[in-house]
Design an enzyme around this catalytic site. Structure first.
Site, mmCIF file in Angstrom:
data_model
loop_
_atom_site.group_PDB
_atom_site.id
_atom_site.type_symbol
_atom_site.label_atom_id
_atom_site.label_comp_id
_atom_site.label_asym_id
_atom_site.label_seq_id
_atom_site.Cartn_x
_atom_site.Cartn_y
_atom_site.Cartn_z
ATOM 1 C CG HIS A 86 -1.709 1.221 1.419
ATOM 2 N ND1 HIS A 86 -1.455 2.110 2.429
ATOM 3 C CD2 HIS A 86 -2.744 1.741 0.710
ATOM 4 C CE1 HIS A 86 -2.307 3.129 2.334
ATOM 5 N NE2 HIS A 86 -3.097 2.923 1.307
ATOM 6 C CD GLU A 116 -2.809 2.583 -3.741
ATOM 7 O OE1 GLU A 116 -3.169 1.633 -3.026
ATOM 8 O OE2 GLU A 116 -3.416 3.676 -3.769
ATOM 9 C CG HIS A 117 -0.124 6.386 -0.520
ATOM 10 N ND1 HIS A 117 -0.567 7.568 0.006
ATOM 11 C CD2 HIS A 117 -1.122 5.497 -0.332
ATOM 12 C CE1 HIS A 117 -1.786 7.397 0.522
ATOM 13 N NE2 HIS A 117 -2.136 6.148 0.333
ATOM 14 C CD GLU A 156 -4.997 6.152 2.606
ATOM 15 O OE1 GLU A 156 -4.243 6.937 2.001
ATOM 16 O OE2 GLU A 156 -5.245 4.998 2.205
#
Lengths: 429, 429
Positions: B68, B71-72, B144
């Site tokens: 993840h 991905e950022h 987040e």
């Protein structure tokens, strides 16, 4: 700063409000313990605001699509950079939407709340209309409009609105047509911006684990500019929609694997100050007749005429109201007939008292659950402010629902003169 | 370029595929007449890939959350600018997601398709890992993760996975915990990127009104760089999940207005090459027992125990499989009991032949309708490619469903040893 605080025993929430020195109404819902914070800055300017008389001036007619175009344009900085980037720097997400009566800009963030609020109020109140930017954005919007055309649900809906209404601007797509967009230029955008983006036509809402007074102080500071001042009232002109429909049935073909159908009923009278009552009554009537526990749903689900795609809604603003009922189905004509038949039967009979009590509880539960999250609460407050509805009155309006009022609403709204049917079929190979 | 073309009479679609010289498998679905075009670039790297042996090297253990985080990180250009801006210039929207086994980057656009595809393949294959960028992104990801904690559904789900599984990494949040994120640095990101972002572990899918050969040529050009080369196979290590659960029930309180409950059942065996069969069988069993037309749904909807929020799903990958059944309800304990009772009864009886035929038709219809839009088709193909499933086999697997296989699946999957219950209640005032 003059703060007004109200609490609701039903909601167990506090609503804090103020009016900034520029005239902007502001609302805050402090929700302890949540990481997510929300800010919404909205204007009462939507796709149906095409003809209006600014204070002390003559009537102005504008092409469709300007409210949506402004929504795009406001995200652009000088030089063409996007404001979204700025929010990204502070860990926030920002977005916006335009509908029939509203354009709303918002962000959600966990940290840097005041910085993000400063950005939000800043970019909405200080736009850049460079001719080059506007020309580029026109191309992007044209592409966006073309993409919508791919969506079967959008096509089905658009076709329906085009025959259900004869002259009311709710029949026109929110984004306008490509030919409308061509007519929009920098001058027109600036003119409409000046008209609708001012404190007397807007509202600011914040929610989350925050200090309302500190949030309002940020807005007071960023919005104390000469260009952002309250204006006189805007008179909006909507044509009176005639009884009857433009066409009873509209059909189209598309590359879908299964047909779909949408039945619409329109109100002729604007709701005015009764829009909350009208919306609640209409939704409850629809739920009783077509909801998951209705006789209609059970029977036709069993027979296979409908499946989980079956849905219905009442769509309401002060200036219009319409119901939609539809589904994907192998027999679109038959489903339309069954829906009409069910309404016909219902208008002759009486609604059940047991259903009424269940509907009231369901509706109140749904309202209360909107407050479970900061964003749910914030968008609800924005909606109420936009329509001059007092949030704290909603539970009362629900509790006052009577069988008589629902039956009157049923007969008035589902008028056999004022419905149309849209059908979308698979393209023949 | 060597193109392979296949057509499906059931789907009336053509699937064009090739392998680029770097070794990347590419798929295209040409869909005439649509304005929307889609490109997806995905890697088989997700949150459960924590322990692996790269070709010819020792075993590596990594903290949760790296897939993840990557991905950022990949959306950042040198200097910290966001790639999303670039797509905006060409009228496209770009986004990405990370799940248990996949990270996927995609765009949708109506114009400038080849330019957007060039951007997509370019930014995913040429990342920037500046220490300053990584540090900033860490703060954004932490925010987040904190925001997810606000979501009642996320909390309910996370709590359930934490007790349903004892050691399998599917029990850990896809984004990891804040304490995991602290352990991630530039070196670790680069190491994992080099491992999982290479042509032998990735797939490119495009769909829309486009020329497959021209699209593949764009990818061939942008991906012909030395840094992007096929690697040997990655060996992934998942611990063998023991029978039984870590805890039978988990409870939490949150600021919600109504309780919710989620019941989960886990498979112990990985599905391997049978993941498609297992998924279809499990979903059909769930639909027959708990779907809208089931006796269970009708009875408990009528009594008010469940409402429209009731839902169920089977979640499947090669390495794990689990079912979830839950709802908002005033009586969470009672609903959990009723669900367990229903499964207990079903395992003793037989499924109905009539329901089987309806389920098959429903499932096939759902599959075919995925191809109604370019994005629906593209994401389905990506999913199949990720799991080594042949898309064109899906209709056959559905048509072969037998009552016997479903009953075996029912008894095997809904094992009374391997379930857990998560309950979320309103916080006491």
């Amino acid at each position: 700063m003059n703060l007004r605080k109200r609490t609701s025993p039903v909601l167990r929430e506090e609503l804090v409000s103020t009016t900034l020195s520029c005239g902007l109404p502001c609302y805050a819902i402090p929700k302890r313990g949540f990481a997510k914070k929300v800010g919404i800055f909205a204007t009462r300017y939507g796709s149906i605001d095409l003809t209006f008389t600014p204070d002390g001036q003559g009537m102005l007619e504008t092409p469709p699509g300007i409210a949506h175009f402004l929504e795009h344009q406001l995200f652009k900085k000088a030089g063409g950079e996007d404001i979204l980037m700025e929010f990204g720097k502070y860990g926030a997400s920002s977005n916006a939407f335009t509908d029939y009566c509203t354009t709303a800009y918002y962000f959600t963030a966990s940290g840097s709340f005041e910085k993000n609020l400063e950005l939000l109020t800043g970019f909405v109140s200080a736009p850049y209309f460079e001719a080059e930017n506007v020309a580029k954005e026109k191309l992007i919007i044209e592409q966006e409009l073309r993409m919508y055309e791919d969506s079967p649900d959008h096509r089905l809906y658009k076709n329906l609105m085009g025959v259900l209404y004869t002259i009311h601007p709710v029949r026109i797509d929110i984004g306008g047509e490509v030919s409308d967009i061509q007519k929009i230029d920098r001058d027109l955008l600036e003119k409409c911006y000046r008209m609708f983006y001012n404190p007397s036509n807007m509202v600011l809402v914040v929610a989350g684990d925050l200090d309302p007074e500190a949030a309002f102080a940020v807005a007071e500071k960023t919005l104390s500019v000469d260009s952002f001042r309250a204006q006189g009232p805007i008179q909006r002109h909507w044509p009176t929609e005639p009884a009857g429909v433009k066409d009873r049935v509209v059909r189209a073909e598309m590359a879908v694997s299964r047909p779909r159908v949408l039945v619409g009923f329109k109100d002729l009278e604007p709701a005015g100050t009764k829009s909350l009552e009208r919306e609640i009554q209409s939704s409850v009537v629809l739920d009783q007749l077509f909801g998951r526990s209705s006789e209609f749903y059970t029977r036709h689900y069993e027979s296979g005429l409908i499946d989980d795609s079956f849905s219905f809604s009442y769509n309401s603003e002060d200036a219009f109201g319409f119901s939609l009922i539809g589904a994907e189905t192998d027999e679109p004509e038959k489903l339309a007939e069954e829906i009409l038949l069910e309404l016909h039967k219902a208008k002759k009979g009486k609604l059940k008292q047991k259903d009424l009590e269940r509907s009231k509880r369901k509706r109140l539960g749904k309202f209360i659950r909107s407050f479970d999250t900061p964003d749910g609460a914030a968008f609800l407050i924005m909606g109420c402010a936009q329509r001059n509805v007092d949030l704290f009155q909603v539970p009362q309006v629900i509790s006052k629902l009577s069988a008589g009022a629902l039956e009157r609403r049923l007969r008035e709204h589902f008028d056999e003169q004022n419905y149309a049917v849209s059908i979308l079929s698979p393209k023949k190979a």
